[in-house]
Design an enzyme around this catalytic site. Sequence first.
Site, PDB file in Angstrom:
ATOM      1  N   PRO A  23       4.003  -3.232  -9.385  1.00  0.00           N
ATOM      2  CA  PRO A  23       4.585  -4.777  -9.242  1.00  0.00           C
ATOM      3  C   PRO A  23       3.679  -5.802  -8.535  1.00  0.00           C
ATOM      4  O   PRO A  23       2.864  -5.327  -7.577  1.00  0.00           O
ATOM      5  CB  PRO A  23       5.449  -4.206  -8.016  1.00  0.00           C
ATOM      6  CG  PRO A  23       5.538  -2.966  -7.687  1.00  0.00           C
ATOM      7  CD  PRO A  23       4.516  -2.414  -8.341  1.00  0.00           C
ATOM      8  N   LEU A  24       3.646  -6.893  -9.083  1.00  0.00           N
ATOM      9  CA  LEU A  24       2.756  -8.161  -8.548  1.00  0.00           C
ATOM     10  C   LEU A  24       3.582  -9.203  -8.400  1.00  0.00           C
ATOM     11  O   LEU A  24       3.863  -9.961  -9.329  1.00  0.00           O
ATOM     12  CB  LEU A  24       1.725  -8.282  -9.287  1.00  0.00           C
ATOM     13  CG  LEU A  24       0.500  -7.264  -9.431  1.00  0.00           C
ATOM     14  CD1 LEU A  24      -0.567  -7.633 -10.466  1.00  0.00           C
ATOM     15  CD2 LEU A  24      -0.096  -6.861  -8.227  1.00  0.00           C
ATOM     16  N   GLN A  76      11.979  -3.537  -8.357  1.00  0.00           N
ATOM     17  CA  GLN A  76      11.492  -3.229  -7.101  1.00  0.00           C
ATOM     18  C   GLN A  76      12.301  -4.032  -6.144  1.00  0.00           C
ATOM     19  O   GLN A  76      12.420  -5.338  -6.471  1.00  0.00           O
ATOM     20  CB  GLN A  76      10.034  -3.412  -6.926  1.00  0.00           C
ATOM     21  CG  GLN A  76       9.484  -3.149  -5.520  1.00  0.00           C
ATOM     22  CD  GLN A  76       8.015  -3.450  -5.109  1.00  0.00           C
ATOM     23  OE1 GLN A  76       7.831  -4.418  -5.056  1.00  0.00           O
ATOM     24  NE2 GLN A  76       7.370  -2.312  -4.776  1.00  0.00           N
ATOM     25  N   CYS A 105       4.109  -4.004   0.862  1.00  0.00           N
ATOM     26  CA  CYS A 105       3.612  -5.420   0.741  1.00  0.00           C
ATOM     27  C   CYS A 105       3.344  -5.691   2.251  1.00  0.00           C
ATOM     28  O   CYS A 105       4.073  -5.712   3.379  1.00  0.00           O
ATOM     29  CB  CYS A 105       4.810  -6.233   0.674  1.00  0.00           C
ATOM     30  SG  CYS A 105       4.446  -8.046   0.778  1.00  0.00           S
ATOM     31  N   LYS A 144       7.099   2.788  -2.819  1.00  0.00           N
ATOM     32  CA  LYS A 144       5.744   2.494  -2.812  1.00  0.00           C
ATOM     33  C   LYS A 144       5.361   2.134  -1.354  1.00  0.00           C
ATOM     34  O   LYS A 144       6.073   1.294  -0.859  1.00  0.00           O
ATOM     35  CB  LYS A 144       5.531   1.298  -4.053  1.00  0.00           C
ATOM     36  CG  LYS A 144       4.214   0.736  -4.065  1.00  0.00           C
ATOM     37  CD  LYS A 144       4.021   0.014  -5.138  1.00  0.00           C
ATOM     38  CE  LYS A 144       2.576  -0.512  -5.400  1.00  0.00           C
ATOM     39  NZ  LYS A 144       2.170  -1.673  -4.597  1.00  0.00           N
ATOM     40  N   ASN A 205      -2.864   4.540  -6.335  1.00  0.00           N
ATOM     41  CA  ASN A 205      -2.724   3.259  -6.442  1.00  0.00           C
ATOM     42  C   ASN A 205      -3.962   2.685  -5.600  1.00  0.00           C
ATOM     43  O   ASN A 205      -4.245   2.994  -4.473  1.00  0.00           O
ATOM     44  CB  ASN A 205      -1.566   2.537  -5.934  1.00  0.00           C
ATOM     45  CG  ASN A 205      -1.610   0.898  -5.972  1.00  0.00           C
ATOM     46  OD1 ASN A 205      -1.321   0.062  -4.965  1.00  0.00           O
ATOM     47  ND2 ASN A 205      -1.749   0.374  -7.179  1.00  0.00           N
ATOM     48  N   GLY A 206      -4.742   1.347  -6.177  1.00  0.00           N
ATOM     49  CA  GLY A 206      -5.551   0.887  -5.468  1.00  0.00           C
ATOM     50  C   GLY A 206      -6.894   0.972  -5.903  1.00  0.00           C
ATOM     51  O   GLY A 206      -7.594   2.107  -6.469  1.00  0.00           O
ATOM     52  N   ASP A 207      -7.530  -0.207  -6.525  1.00  0.00           N
ATOM     53  CA  ASP A 207      -8.915  -0.445  -7.077  1.00  0.00           C
ATOM     54  C   ASP A 207      -9.176   0.313  -8.316  1.00  0.00           C
ATOM     55  O   ASP A 207     -10.117   0.746  -8.667  1.00  0.00           O
ATOM     56  CB  ASP A 207      -9.831  -0.104  -5.945  1.00  0.00           C
ATOM     57  CG  ASP A 207      -9.502  -0.712  -4.534  1.00  0.00           C
ATOM     58  OD1 ASP A 207      -9.357  -1.758  -4.735  1.00  0.00           O
ATOM     59  OD2 ASP A 207     -10.140  -0.215  -3.571  1.00  0.00           O
TER      60      ASP A 207
END
Length: 328
Positions: A23-24, A76, A105, A144, A205-207
Site C-alpha cells: 500500500p502507498l 488497508q 506508517c 503490516k 518488505n523494503g528495498d
Amino acid sequence: MDKNNVLKNKNFDIKNIKVIQAPLAGISDIVYRNHIRHHSKSCLLSTEMLSSEALKNVPNPKIADFKQVEYPLSFQIVGHKPDLMVNAAKLLKERASVIDINCGCPVNKVVKSNDGSGLMKTPELAYEIAKAVKSAVDIPMSVKFRLGWSQENKNFIEFGKLMQKAGADFVTLHGRCRSDLYSGISDWRAIGELKKELDIPVFANGDIKTVEDAIKCLEITKADGVSIGRGLMGDFTLASRIEHYLLTGRIIEEPNLEEKIRMLLCHIEDEIELRGEINGIKFMRKFYGFYISKVKNASKYRQVLVQLETFDEVKQTLDGILCLSLGN
Ligand SMILES: Cc1cc2nc3c(=O)[nH]c(=O)nc-3n(C[C@H](O)[C@H](O)[C@H](O)COP(=O)(O)O)c2cc1C
C-alpha cells in the site's frame, strides 16, 4: 450496497501469492493498481490506507473504488480505535479479498494519534484491534508492521506472535523501525528471524527494486513472498517479472527507456481521465523521477518535468529525453 461495491471472486488463498503490491498513500490508486494488474494476473494488489475515522463519516469514499479485475485486492485500514476499525472492516469486506491493518506508517500526522506504527508502542491495543477485526469479517485479515518503534524498542517478534494469536492470516514486515522512517536499509535478516517464529505466511518488505533483489531477499528471509512499494512506481512489470522468475527460474529484463516512457504516458492518460488534466498532471509529478531514474541527468529532467502543466508539454519533453538518451 451498490452491486459495483461487491468483489465477485472471493476465492482467495494467500498460499497462491508470491508478490504483494505494498500500500502507498497518494500513489496506489485505482489507476496504479489496474496498470500493475495488466502485467500480473496473480499478485495481491493493495489500496492506499483508508482512515477508519474518515470512513465513519463517509462510508463509501471515492478512494475505495475498485474494478473487478483487481481481484485479489487488499483494503488497508488505519486507526487506533477498535470500534472504528471494526466498522471500517465491515464497510469494506464485501469489496476486499483481505483486510489489512496498518501498523507500519511512520508519518507524524498518523503516529501522533497512535495510528500506524504508533500501534507498535501498544501491542495489547493492536492485538485487541486485530482480534476484533478478524471476528468481524469472514475474509482473511493481515497486519503490516515494522521492526519496532525505535532501534532500542524492537518488538517485531513479540508483535508478530500477537498478531498471529489474534487470527492474522499472514503478516508483512518492513525491515525498518519507525524512527528510521525511510533511511538506512531494510533489515532482511530480521524478517528471516520473524519467519522462523511464525506459523502463518510472512511477506518481506523494503528495498526490493529488482528481480535480483527479490531473489536475494527470499534467500535471506525464507519468507513466503515479497511486498513491493517504491520498486513498482516506475516499472509496473516488476511484480510479474518476479513471479515469472519464481515460476520458471528465468529472468525477464526490465523494460528499456522507450517502454518505460510508453508506460508512463499511459499512466498519465489514465490519471487525467480520473482526475482531469490539471490534477492528473499534478498527481503524476511524484512518479517522473522513478520512471526516468536510469537516464543520465535524470534529476535535471525531473526538475523540468515537474514544472509542466499539460499532457502535451509532458509528452514533448519525454520525447526529447528519449531522443537525447538514444543519441539521436
Ligand atoms: C509514498 C509512500 C506512501 C506509503 N503509504 C503507505 C500506506 O498507505 N500504508 C502502508 O502500510 N505503508 C505505506 N508506505 C510504506 C510502504 O508500503 C513500504 O512499506 C515501504 O515503502 C518500504 O517498501 P519499499 O522499499 O518496497 O518501498 C508508504 C510508503 C511511501 C514511500
